[in-house]
Enzyme design. Structure first.
Site, PDB file in Angstrom:
ATOM      1  N   ASP A 122      36.569  40.975  52.511  1.00  0.00           N
ATOM      2  CA  ASP A 122      37.659  41.603  51.769  1.00  0.00           C
ATOM      3  C   ASP A 122      37.977  42.917  52.478  1.00  0.00           C
ATOM      4  OD1 ASP A 122      38.775  41.110  48.623  1.00  0.00           O
ATOM      5  OD2 ASP A 122      39.037  43.142  49.396  1.00  0.00           O
TER       6      ASP A 122
ATOM      7  N   PRO B 157      35.715  47.655  50.977  1.00  0.00           N
ATOM      8  CA  PRO B 157      34.276  47.538  51.236  1.00  0.00           C
ATOM      9  C   PRO B 157      33.392  47.692  50.000  1.00  0.00           C
ATOM     10  CG  PRO B 157      35.249  49.377  52.489  1.00  0.00           C
ATOM     11  CD  PRO B 157      36.365  48.723  51.763  1.00  0.00           C
ATOM     12  N   ASP B 158      33.747  48.599  49.078  1.00  0.00           N
ATOM     13  CA  ASP B 158      32.873  48.819  47.915  1.00  0.00           C
ATOM     14  C   ASP B 158      32.889  47.620  46.979  1.00  0.00           C
ATOM     15  OD1 ASP B 158      32.220  51.224  48.919  1.00  0.00           O
ATOM     16  OD2 ASP B 158      33.368  52.431  47.493  1.00  0.00           O
ATOM     17  N   LYS B 159      34.090  47.141  46.703  1.00  0.00           N
ATOM     18  CA  LYS B 159      34.242  45.951  45.841  1.00  0.00           C
ATOM     19  C   LYS B 159      33.470  44.778  46.466  1.00  0.00           C
ATOM     20  CE  LYS B 159      36.992  42.799  43.506  1.00  0.00           C
ATOM     21  NZ  LYS B 159      36.500  42.283  42.257  1.00  0.00           N
TER      22      LYS B 159
ATOM     23  N   ARG C 111      48.988  38.856  43.867  1.00  0.00           N
ATOM     24  CA  ARG C 111      49.174  37.810  42.855  1.00  0.00           C
ATOM     25  C   ARG C 111      50.378  38.140  41.989  1.00  0.00           C
ATOM     26  NH1 ARG C 111      46.244  40.566  38.465  1.00  0.00           N
ATOM     27  NH2 ARG C 111      44.376  41.455  39.394  1.00  0.00           N
TER      28      ARG C 111
ATOM     29  N   ARG D 218      55.747  32.394  41.960  1.00  0.00           N
ATOM     30  CA  ARG D 218      54.836  32.423  43.110  1.00  0.00           C
ATOM     31  C   ARG D 218      55.595  32.722  44.401  1.00  0.00           C
ATOM     32  NH1 ARG D 218      53.547  28.274  39.738  1.00  0.00           N
ATOM     33  NH2 ARG D 218      51.380  27.990  39.094  1.00  0.00           N
TER      34      ARG D 218
ATOM     35  N   ASN E 154      49.001  32.461  47.141  1.00  0.00           N
ATOM     36  CA  ASN E 154      50.353  31.977  46.825  1.00  0.00           C
ATOM     37  C   ASN E 154      51.443  32.702  47.603  1.00  0.00           C
ATOM     38  OD1 ASN E 154      50.325  29.845  44.942  1.00  0.00           O
ATOM     39  ND2 ASN E 154      49.569  31.244  43.362  1.00  0.00           N
TER      40      ASN E 154
ATOM     41  N   ASP F 136      47.436  21.788  39.362  1.00  0.00           N
ATOM     42  CA  ASP F 136      48.480  21.308  38.443  1.00  0.00           C
ATOM     43  C   ASP F 136      48.090  19.920  37.910  1.00  0.00           C
ATOM     44  OD1 ASP F 136      51.241  22.932  39.900  1.00  0.00           O
ATOM     45  OD2 ASP F 136      49.285  22.751  40.843  1.00  0.00           O
TER      46      ASP F 136
ATOM     47  N   ARG G 273      45.525  20.224  35.259  1.00  0.00           N
ATOM     48  CA  ARG G 273      46.136  20.661  33.982  1.00  0.00           C
ATOM     49  C   ARG G 273      46.846  19.473  33.322  1.00  0.00           C
ATOM     50  NH1 ARG G 273      48.263  26.087  36.970  1.00  0.00           N
ATOM     51  NH2 ARG G 273      46.602  27.472  36.290  1.00  0.00           N
TER      52      ARG G 273
ATOM     53  N   HIS H 147      53.388  23.526  44.588  1.00  0.00           N
ATOM     54  CA  HIS H 147      52.515  24.081  43.541  1.00  0.00           C
ATOM     55  C   HIS H 147      53.358  25.178  42.897  1.00  0.00           C
ATOM     56  CE1 HIS H 147      49.363  26.027  41.341  1.00  0.00           C
ATOM     57  NE2 HIS H 147      49.437  27.119  42.067  1.00  0.00           N
TER      58      HIS H 147
ATOM     59  N   THR I 134      44.895  33.917  36.729  1.00  0.00           N
ATOM     60  CA  THR I 134      44.161  32.680  36.441  1.00  0.00           C
ATOM     61  C   THR I 134      42.951  32.635  37.371  1.00  0.00           C
ATOM     62  OG1 THR I 134      45.411  31.371  38.063  1.00  0.00           O
ATOM     63  CG2 THR I 134      46.302  31.442  35.824  1.00  0.00           C
TER      64      THR I 134
HETATM   65  N1  LIG Z   1      46.846  28.155  44.622  1.00  0.00           N
HETATM   66  C1  LIG Z   1      46.518  28.329  43.371  1.00  0.00           C
HETATM   67  O1  LIG Z   1      46.437  27.377  42.588  1.00  0.00           O
HETATM   68  C2  LIG Z   1      46.232  29.707  42.878  1.00  0.00           C
HETATM   69  C3  LIG Z   1      46.489  30.772  43.701  1.00  0.00           C
HETATM   70  N2  LIG Z   1      46.258  32.035  43.271  1.00  0.00           N
HETATM   71  C4  LIG Z   1      46.582  33.093  44.215  1.00  0.00           C
HETATM   72  O2  LIG Z   1      45.367  33.614  44.764  1.00  0.00           O
HETATM   73  C5  LIG Z   1      45.615  34.939  45.239  1.00  0.00           C
HETATM   74  C6  LIG Z   1      44.525  35.867  44.741  1.00  0.00           C
HETATM   75  O3  LIG Z   1      44.597  36.035  43.346  1.00  0.00           O
HETATM   76  P1  LIG Z   1      43.550  36.989  42.584  1.00  0.00           P
HETATM   77  O4  LIG Z   1      42.188  36.721  43.109  1.00  0.00           O
HETATM   78  O5  LIG Z   1      43.815  36.869  41.153  1.00  0.00           O
HETATM   79  O6  LIG Z   1      44.033  38.414  43.107  1.00  0.00           O
HETATM   80  P2  LIG Z   1      43.136  39.738  43.184  1.00  0.00           P
HETATM   81  O7  LIG Z   1      44.101  40.874  43.263  1.00  0.00           O
HETATM   82  O8  LIG Z   1      42.130  39.727  42.090  1.00  0.00           O
HETATM   83  O9  LIG Z   1      42.349  39.569  44.559  1.00  0.00           O
HETATM   84  C7  LIG Z   1      42.958  39.626  45.803  1.00  0.00           C
HETATM   85  C8  LIG Z   1      41.932  40.165  46.786  1.00  0.00           C
HETATM   86  O10 LIG Z   1      42.494  40.110  48.097  1.00  0.00           O
HETATM   87  C9  LIG Z   1      41.978  41.255  48.781  1.00  0.00           C
HETATM   88  N3  LIG Z   1      42.784  41.559  49.961  1.00  0.00           N
HETATM   89  C10 LIG Z   1      44.023  42.098  50.026  1.00  0.00           C
HETATM   90  N4  LIG Z   1      44.391  42.229  51.318  1.00  0.00           N
HETATM   91  C11 LIG Z   1      43.376  41.764  52.070  1.00  0.00           C
HETATM   92  C12 LIG Z   1      43.163  41.623  53.468  1.00  0.00           C
HETATM   93  N5  LIG Z   1      44.083  42.007  54.367  1.00  0.00           N
HETATM   94  N6  LIG Z   1      42.004  41.116  53.897  1.00  0.00           N
HETATM   95  C13 LIG Z   1      41.059  40.723  53.018  1.00  0.00           C
HETATM   96  N7  LIG Z   1      41.201  40.822  51.682  1.00  0.00           N
HETATM   97  C14 LIG Z   1      42.344  41.345  51.224  1.00  0.00           C
HETATM   98  C15 LIG Z   1      42.035  42.360  47.731  1.00  0.00           C
HETATM   99  O11 LIG Z   1      41.247  43.482  48.091  1.00  0.00           O
HETATM  100  C16 LIG Z   1      41.528  41.630  46.512  1.00  0.00           C
HETATM  101  O12 LIG Z   1      40.131  41.727  46.373  1.00  0.00           O
HETATM  102  C17 LIG Z   1      47.026  35.304  44.764  1.00  0.00           C
HETATM  103  O13 LIG Z   1      47.949  35.104  45.813  1.00  0.00           O
HETATM  104  C18 LIG Z   1      47.269  34.324  43.637  1.00  0.00           C
HETATM  105  O14 LIG Z   1      48.630  34.096  43.390  1.00  0.00           O
HETATM  106  C19 LIG Z   1      45.759  32.295  42.043  1.00  0.00           C
HETATM  107  C20 LIG Z   1      45.453  31.271  41.184  1.00  0.00           C
HETATM  108  C21 LIG Z   1      45.692  29.899  41.511  1.00  0.00           C
HETATM  109  C1  LIG Z   2      48.453  31.462  39.726  1.00  0.00           C
HETATM  110  C2  LIG Z   2      48.598  30.037  40.031  1.00  0.00           C
HETATM  111  O1  LIG Z   2      49.135  29.644  41.037  1.00  0.00           O
HETATM  112  C3  LIG Z   2      48.084  29.068  39.090  1.00  0.00           C
HETATM  113  O2  LIG Z   2      47.193  29.388  38.276  1.00  0.00           O
HETATM  114  O3  LIG Z   2      48.573  27.929  39.086  1.00  0.00           O
END
Ligand SMILES: NC(=O)C1=CN([C@@H]2O[C@H](COP(=O)(O)OP(=O)(O)OC[C@H]3O[C@@H](n4cnc5c(N)ncnc54)[C@H](O)[C@@H]3O)[C@@H](O)[C@H]2O)C=CC1
Ligand SMILES: CC(=O)C(=O)O
Length: 350
Positions: free
Chosen positions: A69, A72-74, A116, A123, A155, A183, A186, A210, A265
């Site tokens: 990621d 670094p701390d997270k 996100r 999306r 996404n 999907d 679901r 999607h 999600t």
């Molecule tokens: N395909 C699907 O069915 C789904 C896709 N998603 C997508 O997944 C993605 C992540 O969602 P969340 O985890 O909820 O978001 P989040 O905001 O909780 O996590 C995103 C992470 O990416 C990290 N990040 C940002 N830039 C970065 C880089 N250059 N290098 C490495 N890490 C980096 C951030 O520090 C953060 O920890 C979003 O695009 C969301 O739309 C979410 C749910 C379902």
């Molecule tokens: C966020 C997303 O793409 C999903 O939960 O379907």
């Protein structure tokens, strides 16, 4: 032995505890080299990345999970938190770094990094922000693990899978997106709930984007091997086409609803992607609706469009695309979905 993420057998204070606690048995054969480790990397340790990492951990399919990621701390916090669960889980080495060197030699790289949706946001709105991130993420990831399979989750997943394919230079069988696997799950849940049966006994696919232009393949749904629509018709059981539309619209609205309630999600996508990882790493040759290069299938032409089709997955990634029956109406909707995605792809100039 302390799991300090470095693979060393040194315990606290730098003591080699292995030779203190254990006495080798006499005249034993030399150690048998253990099989090559299975390594999974997860890029992005947000809600989605961590739900995937923890579900993979419980399934015992990886010997090492490497986390990356930009924060670094997270990242270190998430690594430590998972390591502290070691006493309750199958043995898995957990490593983490902001440097892609930590992912070297991965079998499977799962990309969840990126922006996100905000409540109500589509999306497809995320595209420009996440393409910019992918330009930083995919080249070093592909360089560190040139033989890996790339599984994209960020996404808009279909267009970003195309972007990952272009930026990695990997063969098309080794680049896929989680697509409509979620999907479809679901969809299966809603149908199962409707008729009070286990969702695992409902075979049903949503294909295409999607997202908002996804297509429900009602004509091929079966429950316990019984084709649902033809069964209802043969039994002369009336059903409203609107009921079917409503179920599909509930699927399309699912992510919007969950995001408006909890902000993101995570659990269902975690299980969905861990399920794909299991199929791939254990060479299960199962059929999943996932994002693949769709050109040439189901009459889709006009460019290298990536969208979800039912695909046979195994250790090489995408093995084949399944020839599911589609009605003319379903096929027409799929073409429209392909057009929506292709328009987005063509704006990228890749
Ligand atoms: N395909 C699907 O069915 C789904 C896709 N998603 C997508 O997944 C993605 C992540 O969602 P969340 O985890 O909820 O978001 P989040 O905001 O909780 O996590 C995103 C992470 O990416 C990290 N990040 C940002 N830039 C970065 C880089 N250059 N290098 C490495 N890490 C980096 C951030 O520090 C953060 O920890 C979003 O695009 C969301 O739309 C979410 C749910 C379902
Ligand atoms: C966020 C997303 O793409 C999903 O939960 O379907």
């Amino acid at each position: 032995m302390a799991n300090n993420g470095s693979g060393s057998s040194l315990g606290p204070g730098g003591l080699d505890l292995t030779n203190t606690f254990f006495k080798p048995i006499l005249n034993s054969d030399p150690p048998i080299p253990s099989n090559r480790c299975t390594k999974v990397s997860v890029i992005g340790v947000g809600n989605v990345g961590m739900a995937i990492a923890q579900t993979i951990l419980t399934q015992d399919i990886a010997d090492e999970i490497a986390l990356v990621d930009s924060k670094p701390d997270k990242l270190r916090g998430e690594m430590l938190d998972l390591q502290h669960a070691a006493a309750f889980l199958p043995r898995t080495r957990i490593t983490a770094s902001v440097d892609y060197a930590v992912t070297a030699g991965s079998d499977l790289c799962i990309v969840t990094a990126g922006a996100r949706q905000n409540p109500g946001e589509s999306r497809l709105n995320l595209l420009q922000r996440n393409v910019a991130l992918f330009r930083h993420i995919i080249p070093p990831l592909a360089k560190s693990s040139p033989d890996a399979i790339l599984l994209i989750v960020s996404n808009p997943v279909d267009v970003l899978t195309y972007v990952a394919w272009k930026l990695s230079g990997f063969p098309v069988n080794r680049v896929l997106g989680s697509g409509t696997n979620l999907d479809s799950s679901r969809f299966r849940f809603l149908i199962a709930d409707h008729i009070d049966v286990n969702a695992q006994d409902v075979q049903a696919f949503i294909v295409g984007e999607h997202g908002d232009s996804s297509v429900a393949l009602w004509s091929s749904i079966s429950v316990g091997g019984i084709p649902v629509l033809s069964f209802l018709e043969k039994q002369q059981i009336a059903y409203e086409k609107q009921t079917l539309e409503d179920i599909h619209q509930t699927v399309v609205g699912s992510a919007y609803e969950v995001i408006s309630l909890k902000g993101y999600t995570s659990w269902a996508i975690g299980y969905s992607v861990a399920n794909l990882a299991y199929t791939i790493l254990r060479d299960q040759r199962k059929i999943h609706p996932v994002t693949v290069l769709a050109r040439g299938f189901y009459g889709i032409e006009g460019g290298d469009v990536f969208l979800s089709l039912p695909a046979l997955l195994g250790r090489n990634g995408v093995v084949a695309v399944t020839n599911v029956h589609m009605t003319d109406e379903e096929s027409e909707k799929l073409q429209k979905s392909a057009k929506t995605i292709l328009e987005m792809q063509s704006q990228l100039g890749l």
